[in-house]
Design a protein around this motif. Sequence first.
Motif, PDB file in Angstrom:
ATOM      1  N   ARG A  47      43.818  39.805  48.347  1.00 45.87           N
ATOM      2  CA  ARG A  47      42.979  40.969  48.719  1.00 45.87           C
ATOM      3  C   ARG A  47      41.775  40.935  47.887  1.00 45.87           C
ATOM      4  NH1 ARG A  47      47.299  45.932  49.068  1.00 45.87           N
ATOM      5  NH2 ARG A  47      48.874  45.004  50.372  1.00 45.87           N
ATOM      6  N   VAL A  48      40.550  41.460  48.665  1.00 49.90           N
ATOM      7  CA  VAL A  48      39.440  41.476  48.126  1.00 49.90           C
ATOM      8  C   VAL A  48      38.988  42.494  47.219  1.00 49.90           C
ATOM      9  CG1 VAL A  48      36.810  41.692  48.566  1.00 49.90           C
ATOM     10  CG2 VAL A  48      38.147  40.161  50.320  1.00 49.90           C
ATOM     11  N   PHE A  49      38.619  42.186  45.865  1.00 48.74           N
ATOM     12  CA  PHE A  49      38.763  43.073  44.844  1.00 48.74           C
ATOM     13  C   PHE A  49      37.757  42.816  43.854  1.00 48.74           C
ATOM     14  CE2 PHE A  49      40.894  45.125  41.044  1.00 48.74           C
ATOM     15  CZ  PHE A  49      41.227  46.313  41.691  1.00 48.74           C
ATOM     16  N   ASP A  50      36.432  43.280  43.971  1.00 42.70           N
ATOM     17  CA  ASP A  50      35.406  43.073  43.116  1.00 42.70           C
ATOM     18  C   ASP A  50      35.410  44.741  42.233  1.00 42.70           C
ATOM     19  OD1 ASP A  50      32.997  42.948  41.979  1.00 42.70           O
ATOM     20  OD2 ASP A  50      32.102  41.760  43.579  1.00 42.70           O
ATOM     21  N   TYR A  51      35.394  44.104  40.941  1.00 41.34           N
ATOM     22  CA  TYR A  51      35.146  45.441  39.881  1.00 41.34           C
ATOM     23  C   TYR A  51      33.883  46.350  40.400  1.00 41.34           C
ATOM     24  CZ  TYR A  51      38.431  42.870  37.133  1.00 41.34           C
ATOM     25  OH  TYR A  51      39.657  42.422  36.680  1.00 41.34           O
ATOM     26  N   ASN A  52      32.657  45.238  40.649  1.00 36.85           N
ATOM     27  CA  ASN A  52      31.574  45.950  40.759  1.00 36.85           C
ATOM     28  C   ASN A  52      31.212  46.716  42.131  1.00 36.85           C
ATOM     29  OD1 ASN A  52      30.828  45.373  38.141  1.00 36.85           O
ATOM     30  ND2 ASN A  52      30.145  43.118  38.838  1.00 36.85           N
ATOM     31  N   GLY A  63      49.767  50.558  48.773  1.00 44.94           N
ATOM     32  CA  GLY A  63      51.311  50.124  48.718  1.00 44.94           C
ATOM     33  C   GLY A  63      51.677  49.191  47.526  1.00 44.94           C
ATOM     34  N   VAL A  64      50.765  49.053  46.430  1.00 46.05           N
ATOM     35  CA  VAL A  64      50.925  48.331  45.450  1.00 46.05           C
ATOM     36  C   VAL A  64      51.656  49.220  44.290  1.00 46.05           C
ATOM     37  CG1 VAL A  64      49.981  47.460  43.045  1.00 46.05           C
ATOM     38  CG2 VAL A  64      49.017  46.733  45.412  1.00 46.05           C
ATOM     39  N   ASP A  65      52.815  48.790  43.827  1.00 51.98           N
ATOM     40  CA  ASP A  65      53.509  49.682  42.667  1.00 51.98           C
ATOM     41  C   ASP A  65      53.054  49.203  41.376  1.00 51.98           C
ATOM     42  OD1 ASP A  65      55.484  50.757  44.691  1.00 51.98           O
ATOM     43  OD2 ASP A  65      55.924  48.737  45.097  1.00 51.98           O
ATOM     44  N   GLN A  66      53.093  48.115  41.029  1.00 49.28           N
ATOM     45  CA  GLN A  66      52.580  47.730  39.624  1.00 49.28           C
ATOM     46  C   GLN A  66      51.408  46.718  39.827  1.00 49.28           C
ATOM     47  OE1 GLN A  66      55.401  46.487  36.655  1.00 49.28           O
ATOM     48  NE2 GLN A  66      56.704  46.164  38.277  1.00 49.28           N
ATOM     49  N   LEU A  67      50.459  47.097  38.769  1.00 51.26           N
ATOM     50  CA  LEU A  67      49.198  46.460  38.655  1.00 51.26           C
ATOM     51  C   LEU A  67      48.955  45.607  37.225  1.00 51.26           C
ATOM     52  CD1 LEU A  67      46.318  45.720  39.868  1.00 51.26           C
ATOM     53  CD2 LEU A  67      45.490  47.897  38.559  1.00 51.26           C
ATOM     54  N   LEU A  68      48.976  44.312  37.063  1.00 48.03           N
ATOM     55  CA  LEU A  68      48.439  43.861  36.115  1.00 48.03           C
ATOM     56  C   LEU A  68      46.896  43.786  35.987  1.00 48.03           C
ATOM     57  CD1 LEU A  68      48.844  42.049  33.619  1.00 48.03           C
ATOM     58  CD2 LEU A  68      48.989  40.059  34.836  1.00 48.03           C
ATOM     59  N   LEU A  69      46.429  44.434  35.005  1.00 46.68           N
ATOM     60  CA  LEU A  69      44.898  44.310  35.025  1.00 46.68           C
ATOM     61  C   LEU A  69      44.498  43.556  33.864  1.00 46.68           C
ATOM     62  CD1 LEU A  69      42.002  45.488  35.336  1.00 46.68           C
ATOM     63  CD2 LEU A  69      42.557  47.718  33.842  1.00 46.68           C
ATOM     64  N   ILE A  70      43.950  42.411  34.180  1.00 45.15           N
ATOM     65  CA  ILE A  70      43.587  41.412  33.382  1.00 45.15           C
ATOM     66  C   ILE A  70      42.315  41.920  32.950  1.00 45.15           C
ATOM     67  CG2 ILE A  70      42.935  39.147  33.126  1.00 45.15           C
ATOM     68  CD1 ILE A  70      45.569  38.216  34.428  1.00 45.15           C
ATOM     69  N   SER A  71      41.939  41.920  31.785  1.00 43.75           N
ATOM     70  CA  SER A  71      40.612  42.339  31.289  1.00 43.75           C
ATOM     71  C   SER A  71      39.568  41.527  31.867  1.00 43.75           C
ATOM     72  CB  SER A  71      40.617  42.373  30.018  1.00 43.75           C
ATOM     73  OG  SER A  71      40.756  40.978  29.325  1.00 43.75           O
ATOM     74  N   SER A  72      38.554  42.151  32.136  1.00 41.41           N
ATOM     75  CA  SER A  72      37.327  41.344  32.869  1.00 41.41           C
ATOM     76  C   SER A  72      36.638  40.458  32.098  1.00 41.41           C
ATOM     77  CB  SER A  72      35.992  42.265  33.576  1.00 41.41           C
ATOM     78  OG  SER A  72      35.077  41.567  33.799  1.00 41.41           O
ATOM     79  N   SER A  73      36.000  39.425  32.618  1.00 38.49           N
ATOM     80  CA  SER A  73      35.369  38.352  31.413  1.00 38.49           C
ATOM     81  C   SER A  73      33.865  38.926  31.425  1.00 38.49           C
ATOM     82  CB  SER A  73      35.240  37.057  32.221  1.00 38.49           C
ATOM     83  OG  SER A  73      35.084  37.214  33.695  1.00 38.49           O
ATOM     84  N   GLU A  74      33.480  39.852  31.973  1.00 33.57           N
ATOM     85  CA  GLU A  74      32.103  40.256  31.987  1.00 33.57           C
ATOM     86  C   GLU A  74      31.785  41.374  30.571  1.00 33.57           C
ATOM     87  OE1 GLU A  74      30.539  39.482  36.571  1.00 33.57           O
ATOM     88  OE2 GLU A  74      31.381  41.441  36.281  1.00 33.57           O
ATOM     89  N   ILE A  75      31.764  40.558  29.482  1.00 27.82           N
ATOM     90  CA  ILE A  75      31.588  41.226  28.370  1.00 27.82           C
ATOM     91  C   ILE A  75      30.365  42.427  28.364  1.00 27.82           C
ATOM     92  CG2 ILE A  75      31.231  41.311  25.977  1.00 27.82           C
ATOM     93  CD1 ILE A  75      32.841  38.802  25.823  1.00 27.82           C
ATOM     94  N   GLY A  76      30.472  43.505  28.067  1.00 26.58           N
ATOM     95  CA  GLY A  76      29.494  44.664  28.203  1.00 26.58           C
ATOM     96  C   GLY A  76      29.524  45.567  29.455  1.00 26.58           C
ATOM     97  N   GLN A  77      30.280  44.903  30.490  1.00 27.54           N
ATOM     98  CA  GLN A  77      30.242  45.805  31.733  1.00 27.54           C
ATOM     99  C   GLN A  77      31.929  46.223  31.844  1.00 27.54           C
ATOM    100  OE1 GLN A  77      27.572  45.292  33.892  1.00 27.54           O
ATOM    101  NE2 GLN A  77      26.961  44.057  32.379  1.00 27.54           N
TER     102      GLN A  77
END
Length: 285
Positions: A47-52, A63-77
């Motif tokens: 699924r398309v998912f852009d933090y910005n 419909g998602v029960d569990q989310l693994l939020l892998i920290s973004s690589s865009e330091i500062g944002q």
Amino acid sequence: MTIAITGATGQLGQIVVEKLKVQIDAEPIVALARNPEKATELGVEVRVFDYNATETLAPALVGVDQLLLISSSEIGQRVAQHKAVIDAAKAAGVKHIAYTSFLRAAENPTPVTSEHVATEELLAASGLSTTLLRNGWYTENYAMGFAAALEHGALIGASGDGKISAATREDYAAAAAAVLMDPAKQGKTYELAGDDAFTLAEAAAELSRQAGKAIPYVNMTEADYAAALAQTGMPPEFAGFLAAMDTVTATGALFEDSKDLSALIGRETTPLSAVVTYLLSSSGT
Ligand SMILES: NC(=O)c1ccc[n+]([C@@H]2O[C@H](COP(=O)([O-])OP(=O)(O)OC[C@H]3O[C@@H](n4cnc5c(N)ncnc54)[C@H](OP(=O)(O)O)[C@@H]3O)[C@@H](O)[C@H]2O)c1
């Protein structure tokens, strides 16, 4: 039980998806990606998912029960990006978030810590069930330095005698998968790090042993190390960041002896010697 993974096209996220697929069908796994074409090889729903692009977030989490939020690589944002994800998860009815934070985030004075602390605070305020996977340094972060050491005959750094409890992405990914698969492991904070700590002098000794030639460790000041990295063509800002990380490493910032990681994955973590062996074989040395 549908599990979604942010950063699924990244180096850590791809391994997490692989590990989950070994344990459950691909069907309840959702790869969240800003570039969906990069995720086609994963063999799970994408699924398309852009933090910005915040409008993409909540719809992708339906419909998602569990989310693994892998920290973004865009330091500062990252604080704004992670806040948008947490808000969307709450709106979409996600029940549990596991977040890849940083080792001893609450008190560790590294250049990367503050965005992780802010994210942990946002998670605590969200009221959602949360697991903090406080990852230490990746052993792979030393691959470039080891390659340069093999070429130039010395390993350089600024971490002095600081012990480094690094672990591989593979090990951290196994820990994330273990938490997502077992509710009894959720709602906790884990300090994740390798079982066997090493100094850069010890890493140089292992490199020397396996390469069959003497590669000493040369300790530098932070400024000299940053300048040496920049001379290789590395952007000065990134060189400064790595040198600053080494300076806090000298004070123990990357050392951890909790053994949380091996306990979670049910085996010893991958030793430095195995990573060196892999690097030497893949470089053809
Ligand atoms: N512990 C450590 O030693 C260490 C070292 C470096 C980084 N980290 C942290 O750990 C995270 C995972 O490590 P990694 O090796 O997997 O990093 P990585 O390979 O750089 O992966 C980062 C992931 O974040 C995604 N991403 C970046 N910006 C995004 C945005 N605006 N919207 C949606 N997705 C976005 C990337 O998407 P694309 O594939 O489209 O680029 C990629 O999937 C990093 O992002 C960083 O926060 C930890």
